[in-house]
Design an enzyme around this catalytic site. Structure first.
Site, PDB file in Angstrom:
ATOM      1  N   ASP A 150       1.361  -2.843  10.017  1.00  0.00           N
ATOM      2  CA  ASP A 150       2.579  -3.786   9.442  1.00  0.00           C
ATOM      3  C   ASP A 150       3.926  -3.115  10.548  1.00  0.00           C
ATOM      4  O   ASP A 150       5.344  -4.277  10.753  1.00  0.00           O
ATOM      5  CB  ASP A 150       3.123  -1.800   9.000  1.00  0.00           C
ATOM      6  CG  ASP A 150       3.606  -1.820   7.510  1.00  0.00           C
ATOM      7  OD1 ASP A 150       2.378  -2.791   6.757  1.00  0.00           O
ATOM      8  OD2 ASP A 150       3.354  -0.804   6.651  1.00  0.00           O
ATOM      9  N   GLU A 151       3.640  -2.523  11.206  1.00  0.00           N
ATOM     10  CA  GLU A 151       4.222  -2.673  12.486  1.00  0.00           C
ATOM     11  C   GLU A 151       3.893  -4.416  13.515  1.00  0.00           C
ATOM     12  O   GLU A 151       5.415  -4.559  13.671  1.00  0.00           O
ATOM     13  CB  GLU A 151       4.061  -1.898  13.954  1.00  0.00           C
ATOM     14  CG  GLU A 151       3.104  -0.359  13.458  1.00  0.00           C
ATOM     15  CD  GLU A 151       5.220   0.213  13.605  1.00  0.00           C
ATOM     16  OE1 GLU A 151       5.777   0.228  12.789  1.00  0.00           O
ATOM     17  OE2 GLU A 151       5.041   1.406  13.039  1.00  0.00           O
ATOM     18  N   GLU A 163       7.179   8.605  13.926  1.00  0.00           N
ATOM     19  CA  GLU A 163       7.208   8.051  13.046  1.00  0.00           C
ATOM     20  C   GLU A 163       8.236   8.194  11.729  1.00  0.00           C
ATOM     21  O   GLU A 163       9.123   7.969  11.359  1.00  0.00           O
ATOM     22  CB  GLU A 163       5.670   7.888  11.801  1.00  0.00           C
ATOM     23  CG  GLU A 163       4.955   6.455  12.688  1.00  0.00           C
ATOM     24  CD  GLU A 163       4.869   5.256  12.929  1.00  0.00           C
ATOM     25  OE1 GLU A 163       6.670   4.788  12.075  1.00  0.00           O
ATOM     26  OE2 GLU A 163       4.779   4.984  13.344  1.00  0.00           O
ATOM     27  N   THR A 179       4.827  -0.484  19.452  1.00  0.00           N
ATOM     28  CA  THR A 179       4.500   1.044  18.754  1.00  0.00           C
ATOM     29  C   THR A 179       2.481   0.495  17.340  1.00  0.00           C
ATOM     30  O   THR A 179       1.522   0.879  17.068  1.00  0.00           O
ATOM     31  CB  THR A 179       4.900   0.629  17.239  1.00  0.00           C
ATOM     32  OG1 THR A 179       6.441   1.435  17.902  1.00  0.00           O
ATOM     33  CG2 THR A 179       4.697   1.725  16.061  1.00  0.00           C
ATOM     34  N   HIS A 215       6.425  -6.199  11.692  1.00  0.00           N
ATOM     35  CA  HIS A 215       7.676  -6.335  11.531  1.00  0.00           C
ATOM     36  C   HIS A 215       8.245  -6.465  12.668  1.00  0.00           C
ATOM     37  O   HIS A 215       9.630  -7.108  13.594  1.00  0.00           O
ATOM     38  CB  HIS A 215       8.139  -4.798  11.855  1.00  0.00           C
ATOM     39  CG  HIS A 215       8.022  -3.763  10.117  1.00  0.00           C
ATOM     40  ND1 HIS A 215       8.072  -2.541  10.215  1.00  0.00           N
ATOM     41  CD2 HIS A 215       7.792  -4.469   8.777  1.00  0.00           C
ATOM     42  CE1 HIS A 215       7.591  -2.531   8.989  1.00  0.00           C
ATOM     43  NE2 HIS A 215       7.831  -3.389   8.020  1.00  0.00           N
ATOM     44  N   GLU A 254       8.647  -2.089  18.204  1.00  0.00           N
ATOM     45  CA  GLU A 254       7.602  -2.820  17.829  1.00  0.00           C
ATOM     46  C   GLU A 254       6.578  -3.147  17.692  1.00  0.00           C
ATOM     47  O   GLU A 254       5.072  -2.614  17.355  1.00  0.00           O
ATOM     48  CB  GLU A 254       8.273  -3.950  16.272  1.00  0.00           C
ATOM     49  CG  GLU A 254       8.831  -3.462  15.498  1.00  0.00           C
ATOM     50  CD  GLU A 254       9.212  -2.601  14.517  1.00  0.00           C
ATOM     51  OE1 GLU A 254       7.887  -2.276  14.158  1.00  0.00           O
ATOM     52  OE2 GLU A 254       9.666  -2.225  13.425  1.00  0.00           O
ATOM     53  N   GLU A 259       8.142   1.591   6.517  1.00  0.00           N
ATOM     54  CA  GLU A 259       8.128   2.567   7.588  1.00  0.00           C
ATOM     55  C   GLU A 259       8.288   3.429   7.563  1.00  0.00           C
ATOM     56  O   GLU A 259       7.446   4.238   8.010  1.00  0.00           O
ATOM     57  CB  GLU A 259       9.670   2.219   8.965  1.00  0.00           C
ATOM     58  CG  GLU A 259       9.219   0.687   9.393  1.00  0.00           C
ATOM     59  CD  GLU A 259       8.070   1.252  10.893  1.00  0.00           C
ATOM     60  OE1 GLU A 259       7.781   2.058  11.588  1.00  0.00           O
ATOM     61  OE2 GLU A 259       8.050  -0.122  11.415  1.00  0.00           O
ATOM     62  N   TRP A 307       0.876  -1.289  -0.693  1.00  0.00           N
ATOM     63  CA  TRP A 307       0.030  -0.147  -0.006  1.00  0.00           C
ATOM     64  C   TRP A 307       0.969   1.244  -0.479  1.00  0.00           C
ATOM     65  O   TRP A 307       1.676   1.113   0.267  1.00  0.00           O
ATOM     66  CB  TRP A 307      -0.765   0.155   1.279  1.00  0.00           C
ATOM     67  CG  TRP A 307      -0.094  -0.344   2.689  1.00  0.00           C
ATOM     68  CD1 TRP A 307      -0.360  -0.678   3.524  1.00  0.00           C
ATOM     69  CD2 TRP A 307       0.014   0.937   3.027  1.00  0.00           C
ATOM     70  NE1 TRP A 307       0.612  -0.428   4.911  1.00  0.00           N
ATOM     71  CE2 TRP A 307       1.141   0.557   4.202  1.00  0.00           C
ATOM     72  CE3 TRP A 307      -0.260   2.040   2.975  1.00  0.00           C
ATOM     73  CZ2 TRP A 307       1.096   1.755   5.069  1.00  0.00           C
ATOM     74  CZ3 TRP A 307       1.175   3.528   3.803  1.00  0.00           C
ATOM     75  CH2 TRP A 307       1.457   2.853   5.331  1.00  0.00           C
ATOM     76  N   HIS A 334       4.676   5.009   6.939  1.00  0.00           N
ATOM     77  CA  HIS A 334       3.316   5.185   8.326  1.00  0.00           C
ATOM     78  C   HIS A 334       3.825   6.879   7.754  1.00  0.00           C
ATOM     79  O   HIS A 334       2.545   7.571   8.641  1.00  0.00           O
ATOM     80  CB  HIS A 334       4.219   4.442   9.094  1.00  0.00           C
ATOM     81  CG  HIS A 334       4.309   3.379   9.051  1.00  0.00           C
ATOM     82  ND1 HIS A 334       4.675   2.262   9.971  1.00  0.00           N
ATOM     83  CD2 HIS A 334       4.560   2.214   8.337  1.00  0.00           C
ATOM     84  CE1 HIS A 334       4.841   1.060   9.520  1.00  0.00           C
ATOM     85  NE2 HIS A 334       3.958   1.076   8.224  1.00  0.00           N
TER      86      HIS A 334
END
Length: 330
Positions: A197-198, A74, A168, A201, A165, A112, A31, A115
């Site tokens: 995403d976090e 971020e 977050t 990761h 991570e 990252e 995305w 974000h």
């Protein structure tokens, strides 16, 4: 770091290529911020912006502060990548190194980077925050850097990043829930997408530490205890907006008060990793390793007794002005 420890990471490189790099998403399948924003090339752009601004009108100031803090944190990504590159193992000496550790660091940073870009643009279009003050805070924070107490030790750095991570992920997930409650489904989707995403990761860093527990349990448990003794400093702990010398503390108070991220969440994250890495079941440790194991396994219970009382104090704290929302008090 001693040569034998460096050798452990070299031994892990093939494993990392097969188990860590596969957690990255190809750019063409990822995305992008524009997927969630009004299309400036569209004839309906201004109408889309009006709809966005209408959606955000009901978001209260305390949630706006948390969203602004997320942007600041971020957007300080250059600092985070530079710290990872300073590691004895993850260093990318040429800038295009082909080791899985260097490839991961560059690609993780690239993922990252979206974000802060997305949150920043969304809140800018909303008109609900003082964008210039947020931009100043970002510049201050990147210029200040950060001291996590991990030095160049990859054991410490990996445990810290695993924790960060997940923290977050929890924060963005909770923010998504809070935003949805106030009617902005699109912004809730954005926060949820970033949280996903976090989480991915987190999975990567967690797997690396899990492998280190398998290959070098004594060094790894001592590193875990070391990081916990220092207590995790969040990446934005040096944030400053030109006015508030205690900005991070004040933001943390708001975060705790509204349920975005609190000390109790911190303890939950710690317990998650104690269980995930099966710390209680470690065997073959030295006497120092066993002490570290006992410390880590008993820490959450001790902290819960203290934080249970502190949570009550947080709810009783006075309101203070925040420059990110034009000096309004929260």
């Amino acid at each position: 770091m001693p040569p034998e420890k460096v050798e452990i990471f070299k031994h892990m490189e093939d494993w990392a290529s097969e188990n860590i790099l596969t957690l990255l998403k190809p750019v063409e399948k990822s995305w992008q911020p524009q997927d969630f924003l009004p299309d400036p090339a569209s004839n309906g752009f201004l109408e889309q912006v009006k709809e966005l601004r209408a959606r955000t009108m009901e978001i209260p100031d305390d949630i706006l502060i948390i969203l602004a803090a997320s942007i600041v944190t971020e957007e300080a990504l250059p600092t985070y990548q530079s710290r990872v590159n300073a590691s004895d193992v993850f260093c990318d000496e040429t800038g295009i190194d082909s080791t899985p550790w260097a490839i991961w660091t560059r690609s993780w940073s690239a993922e990252e980077n979206r974000h802060g870009d997305l949150l920043n643009k969304y809140l800018y279009l909303s008109g609900r925050v003082d964008t210039r003050q947020i931009e100043k805070t970002i510049q201050y924070l990147i210029g200040s850097g950060m001291d996590l107490g991990t030095g160049t030790n990859p054991y410490l750095g990996l445990i810290y990043t695993s924790f960060q991570e997940r923290a977050t992920f929890v924060s963005h997930s909770n923010t998504a829930r809070l935003v949805k409650k106030h009617g902005d489904i699109k912004l809730a989707q954005i926060c949820g997408t970033i949280a996903a995403d976090e989480k991915r990761h987190e999975s990567a860093y967690t797997k690396i530490v899990e492998k280190l527990f398998e290959l070098d349990p004594n060094e790894t448990i001592m590193a875990f205890a070391d990081v916990m003794r220092r207590k995790i400093s969040m990446p934005g702990h040096l944030m400053y907006d030109g006015y508030d010398q205690n900005l991070f503390v004040n933001v943390s108070t708001i975060s705790s008060r509204i349920g975005a991220y609190s000390a109790l969440d911190y303890i939950d994250v710690m317990e998650h990793f104690v269980n995930k890495w099966k710390v209680e079941k470690l065997t073959g440790l030295t006497s120092d390793g066993k002490k570290a194991q006992d410390f880590v396994c008993g820490l959450s219970q001790r902290m819960r007794k203290v934080e249970g009382r502190n949570e009550k104090k947080v709810k009783e704290m006075h309101t203070i002005p925040f420059s990110w929302i034009f000096g309004r008090k929260v």
